[in-house]
Design an enzyme around this catalytic site. Structure first.
Site, PDB file in Angstrom:
ATOM      1  NE  ARG A 134      -3.984  -2.078   2.014  1.00 36.61           N
ATOM      2  CZ  ARG A 134      -3.855  -3.079   2.868  1.00 36.61           C
ATOM      3  NH1 ARG A 134      -2.935  -3.040   3.807  1.00 36.61           N
ATOM      4  NH2 ARG A 134      -4.651  -4.115   2.791  1.00 36.61           N
ATOM      5  CE  LYS A 146      -0.848  13.594 -14.884  1.00 33.64           C
ATOM      6  NZ  LYS A 146      -1.236  14.082 -16.230  1.00 33.64           N
ATOM      7  CD  GLU A 158       6.630  15.495 -23.028  1.00 32.89           C
ATOM      8  OE1 GLU A 158       5.987  16.525 -22.786  1.00 32.89           O
ATOM      9  OE2 GLU A 158       6.096  14.361 -23.149  1.00 32.89           O
ATOM     10  CE  LYS A 217       5.152  17.094 -14.630  1.00 34.61           C
ATOM     11  NZ  LYS A 217       5.214  15.832 -15.310  1.00 34.61           N
ATOM     12  CD  GLU A 219      -4.274  16.055 -15.935  1.00 35.99           C
ATOM     13  OE1 GLU A 219      -3.094  15.698 -15.771  1.00 35.99           O
ATOM     14  OE2 GLU A 219      -4.942  15.763 -16.920  1.00 35.99           O
ATOM     15  NE  ARG A 262       0.367  16.640 -13.323  1.00 33.80           N
ATOM     16  CZ  ARG A 262       1.081  15.881 -12.517  1.00 33.80           C
ATOM     17  NH1 ARG A 262       0.850  15.896 -11.229  1.00 33.80           N
ATOM     18  NH2 ARG A 262       2.046  15.118 -12.997  1.00 33.80           N
ATOM     19  CG  ASN A 302      -1.633  15.720 -20.526  1.00 35.97           C
ATOM     20  OD1 ASN A 302      -0.583  15.095 -20.627  1.00 35.97           O
ATOM     21  ND2 ASN A 302      -2.500  15.508 -19.561  1.00 35.97           N
ATOM     22  CG  HIS A 350       0.771  14.762 -23.847  1.00 36.40           C
ATOM     23  ND1 HIS A 350       1.471  15.913 -24.154  1.00 36.40           N
ATOM     24  CD2 HIS A 350       1.605  14.034 -23.065  1.00 36.40           C
ATOM     25  CE1 HIS A 350       2.657  15.873 -23.585  1.00 36.40           C
ATOM     26  NE2 HIS A 350       2.779  14.738 -22.914  1.00 36.40           N
ATOM     27  CG  HIS A 354      -1.530   9.827 -24.917  1.00 39.21           C
ATOM     28  ND1 HIS A 354      -2.116  10.258 -23.750  1.00 39.21           N
ATOM     29  CD2 HIS A 354      -0.196   9.845 -24.695  1.00 39.21           C
ATOM     30  CE1 HIS A 354      -1.166  10.534 -22.859  1.00 39.21           C
ATOM     31  NE2 HIS A 354       0.010  10.291 -23.413  1.00 39.21           N
ATOM     32  CG  HIS A 382       5.489  10.035 -24.591  1.00 38.01           C
ATOM     33  ND1 HIS A 382       4.118   9.899 -24.551  1.00 38.01           N
ATOM     34  CD2 HIS A 382       5.775  11.168 -23.876  1.00 38.01           C
ATOM     35  CE1 HIS A 382       3.606  10.895 -23.836  1.00 38.01           C
ATOM     36  NE2 HIS A 382       4.581  11.668 -23.411  1.00 38.01           N
TER      37      HIS A 382
HETATM   38  P1  NAD Z   1      12.126   5.254 -22.249  1.00 35.83           P
HETATM   39  O1  NAD Z   1      12.000   5.144 -20.797  1.00 35.83           O
HETATM   40  O2  NAD Z   1      11.579   4.169 -23.085  1.00 35.83           O
HETATM   41  O3  NAD Z   1      13.666   5.442 -22.602  1.00 35.83           O
HETATM   42  C1  NAD Z   1      14.026   5.615 -23.936  1.00 35.83           C
HETATM   43  C2  NAD Z   1      15.105   4.625 -24.394  1.00 35.83           C
HETATM   44  O4  NAD Z   1      16.373   5.133 -24.017  1.00 35.83           O
HETATM   45  C3  NAD Z   1      15.002   3.246 -23.819  1.00 35.83           C
HETATM   46  O5  NAD Z   1      15.416   2.314 -24.787  1.00 35.83           O
HETATM   47  C4  NAD Z   1      16.008   3.277 -22.673  1.00 35.83           C
HETATM   48  O6  NAD Z   1      16.525   2.010 -22.349  1.00 35.83           O
HETATM   49  C5  NAD Z   1      17.070   4.148 -23.252  1.00 35.83           C
HETATM   50  N1  NAD Z   1      17.859   4.912 -22.294  1.00 35.83           N
HETATM   51  C6  NAD Z   1      17.386   5.599 -21.246  1.00 35.83           C
HETATM   52  N2  NAD Z   1      18.356   6.295 -20.677  1.00 35.83           N
HETATM   53  C7  NAD Z   1      19.486   6.043 -21.359  1.00 35.83           C
HETATM   54  C8  NAD Z   1      20.823   6.474 -21.236  1.00 35.83           C
HETATM   55  N3  NAD Z   1      21.194   7.367 -20.337  1.00 35.83           N
HETATM   56  N4  NAD Z   1      21.732   5.957 -22.085  1.00 35.83           N
HETATM   57  C9  NAD Z   1      21.366   5.068 -23.053  1.00 35.83           C
HETATM   58  N5  NAD Z   1      20.108   4.654 -23.237  1.00 35.83           N
HETATM   59  C10 NAD Z   1      19.178   5.143 -22.391  1.00 35.83           C
HETATM   60  O7  NAD Z   1      11.451   6.602 -22.792  1.00 35.83           O
HETATM   61  P2  NAD Z   1      11.262   8.070 -22.188  1.00 35.83           P
HETATM   62  O8  NAD Z   1      11.151   8.948 -23.365  1.00 35.83           O
HETATM   63  O9  NAD Z   1      12.243   8.384 -21.136  1.00 35.83           O
HETATM   64  O10 NAD Z   1       9.852   7.989 -21.467  1.00 35.83           O
HETATM   65  C11 NAD Z   1       8.667   7.769 -22.179  1.00 35.83           C
HETATM   66  C12 NAD Z   1       7.632   7.291 -21.206  1.00 35.83           C
HETATM   67  O11 NAD Z   1       7.391   8.290 -20.218  1.00 35.83           O
HETATM   68  C13 NAD Z   1       6.298   6.998 -21.834  1.00 35.83           C
HETATM   69  O12 NAD Z   1       5.830   5.776 -21.344  1.00 35.83           O
HETATM   70  C14 NAD Z   1       5.410   8.124 -21.342  1.00 35.83           C
HETATM   71  O13 NAD Z   1       4.069   7.739 -21.238  1.00 35.83           O
HETATM   72  C15 NAD Z   1       6.016   8.426 -20.018  1.00 35.83           C
HETATM   73  N6  NAD Z   1       5.756   9.795 -19.543  1.00 35.83           N
HETATM   74  C16 NAD Z   1       5.295   9.921 -18.288  1.00 35.83           C
HETATM   75  C17 NAD Z   1       5.089  11.182 -17.769  1.00 35.83           C
HETATM   76  C18 NAD Z   1       4.654  11.344 -16.356  1.00 35.83           C
HETATM   77  O14 NAD Z   1       4.315  12.455 -15.967  1.00 35.83           O
HETATM   78  N7  NAD Z   1       4.694  10.309 -15.561  1.00 35.83           N
HETATM   79  C19 NAD Z   1       5.379  12.308 -18.546  1.00 35.83           C
HETATM   80  C20 NAD Z   1       5.863  12.120 -19.833  1.00 35.83           C
HETATM   81  C21 NAD Z   1       6.048  10.855 -20.320  1.00 35.83           C
HETATM   82  N1  GLY Z   2       3.166  14.797 -18.285  1.00 39.67           N
HETATM   83  C1  GLY Z   2       1.958  15.420 -17.868  1.00 39.67           C
HETATM   84  C2  GLY Z   2       1.814  15.582 -16.406  1.00 39.67           C
HETATM   85  O1  GLY Z   2       2.714  15.269 -15.649  1.00 39.67           O
HETATM   86  O2  GLY Z   2       0.812  16.013 -15.958  1.00 39.67           O
END
Ligand code: NAD
Ligand code: GLY
Length: 369
Positions: free
Chosen positions: A118, A140, A182, A224, A234, A238, A242, A245, A249, A262
């Site tokens: 939890r 998130k 972003e 942010k 949100e 907030r 997006n 997005h 998406h 993404h």
């Molecule tokens: P990712 O986590 O898939 O990483 C991208 C690629 O780069 C992967 O293959 C990873 O292994 C590689 N990688 C990462 N760091 C590295 C490094 N330092 N050196 C070499 N390779 C490296 O992609 P991302 O763009 O970081 O994240 C996308 C995800 O984030 C999506 O799922 C999206 O929905 C999510 N997201 C979440 C929020 C949130 O607020 N929680 C906001 C934006 C995006």
């Molecule tokens: N990436 C959108 C949010 O964090 O709200």
């Protein structure tokens, strides 16, 4: 090192930004509750950074799960591997989960921390530009469902975010560009001055100039953190984070998770949102062109996939989390540097945007650029 704060009363936490922070034992240990630590990372990052991290945690019980790499694995099935590992190595409620990776690892590790017994502590160690400027900040967490992106999840804040800029040295160019999408978003929705800075400095970011990257991460996180502090869950504001997005998406879901990154989908989505904003008279044609040019200069897509029809978009956009009482809501620009959230969307203008922003058959998929 620079330190920012995400101001959320008793859930406030620091964001540290600097070089070689993963080598800084004290920084990490300061935020551990007890002697158990559970690292979640993936198969690409484990050989690069896991041994060094484990070295810093000498004297503690350290266990880890190494996930397969990719958005396609951001699901409940993969998440279960983290719970298996936590239970098999008998981690208790005072453990701290460390998310060593990009947004995929961060969202999954955070969600695992939110659910395990939890809720246990977790720390974000973002390794992509995208995760430094966006996903590691704001709480998130979650996984995808085959019917929609990030549909299963929780708001759950970390204890700290430690952005070690030196790990960006190993980040592939395509991923760097996805992160810049972003970064551009913050300029568009909240910070016109930053947008202008980006117009002058995008080549430095693309060339990985450490000063430019550190400035972009800091300014993005400041923007942010300000929004999250006002509207953590949100309820309204907030949603401006997006921008692009809802379109993005839909692209990610339609193309298959991981085919368009993404950030790439968000880039094309931001062009669509800017196009619609222009059609509604909120920005000038010249401003629209500046936005499109900046996104293009970051080597990001400025058109939607050729095979996506308006109906494909509308049906996928219908499961967006911003849909309210069955009505689509979109984040659009009220001017360059300011966003609004609206459900008053003129259908004819939206159709014009779909037509204007659809790529043609000759368009190379983002990975081939
Ligand atoms: P990712 O986590 O898939 O990483 C991208 C690629 O780069 C992967 O293959 C990873 O292994 C590689 N990688 C990462 N760091 C590295 C490094 N330092 N050196 C070499 N390779 C490296 O992609 P991302 O763009 O970081 O994240 C996308 C995800 O984030 C999506 O799922 C999206 O929905 C999510 N997201 C979440 C929020 C949130 O607020 N929680 C906001 C934006 C995006
Ligand atoms: N990436 C959108 C949010 O964090 O709200």
């Amino acid at each position: 090192m620079q330190t920012l704060n995400v101001d959320l009363a008793d859930r406030s936490y620091p964001i540290y930004i600097g070089e070689r922070l993963l080598d800084n034992t004290g920084l990490l240990r300061r935020h551990l509750r007890a002697k158990q630590v559970y690292v979640v990372t993936n198969e690409t990052l484990a050989p690069l950074y896991l041994p060094k991290l484990i070295e810093q945690l000498d004297g503690l019980q350290v266990n880890s799960t190494v996930l397969p790499d990719g958005e396609a694995f951001k699901n409940l099935e993969t998440l279960n591997r983290i719970f298996d590992g936590l239970l098999e190595s008998r981690h208790n409620r005072t453990t701290t989960v460390l998310a060593l990776g990009g947004g995929v690892v961060g969202d999954m590790a955070g969600f695992a921390a939110a659910c395990y017994q939890r809720g246990v502590d977790f720390i974000q160690l973002p390794t992509t530009l995208l995760s430094m400027v966006d996903s590691s900040v704001g709480g998130k967490t979650g996984v995808n469902h085959r019917l929609g992106k990030n549909m299963i999840g929780a708001f759950y804040q970390p204890q700290a975010v430690i952005a070690d800029m030196s790990v960006l040295e190993t980040l592939p160019d395509r991923e760097l560009s996805a992160g810049i999408a972003e970064v551009i978003k913050y300029g568009l929705i909240a910070d016109g001055e930053f947008f202008e800075w980006l117009e002058s400095n995008v080549p430095d970011l693309m060339a990985r100039d450490p000063k430019a990257l550190a400035y972009a991460v800091k300014r993005s996180c400041e923007n942010k953190a300000k929004v999250v502090a006002q509207d953590e869950r949100e309820g309204g504001l907030r949603a401006i984070l997006n921008l692009g997005h809802t379109f993005g998406h839909a692209i990610e879901t339609a193309q298959g998770y991981g085919v368009w990154l993404h950030g790439e989908a968000v880039a094309a989505g931001m062009v669509m949102a800017a196009d619609l904003s222009w059609r509604r008279g909120a920005i000038s044609e010249e401003e629209l062109q500046r936005i499109v040019r900046l996104i293009e200069r970051a080597h990001l897509p400025i058109k939607a996939p050729a095979d996506m029809t308006p109906d494909d978009f509308l049906s996928l956009m219908g499961v967006d989390k911003k849909v309210l009482d069955g009505r689509l809501r979109l984040v659009l620009l009220s001017r360059l540097g300011e966003a609004l959230i609206t459900s008053e969307i003129e259908d004819n203008l939206l159709q014009e945007t779909f037509a204007a922003c659809r790529g043609d058959e000759s368009m190379a998929p983002p990975g081939a650029r």
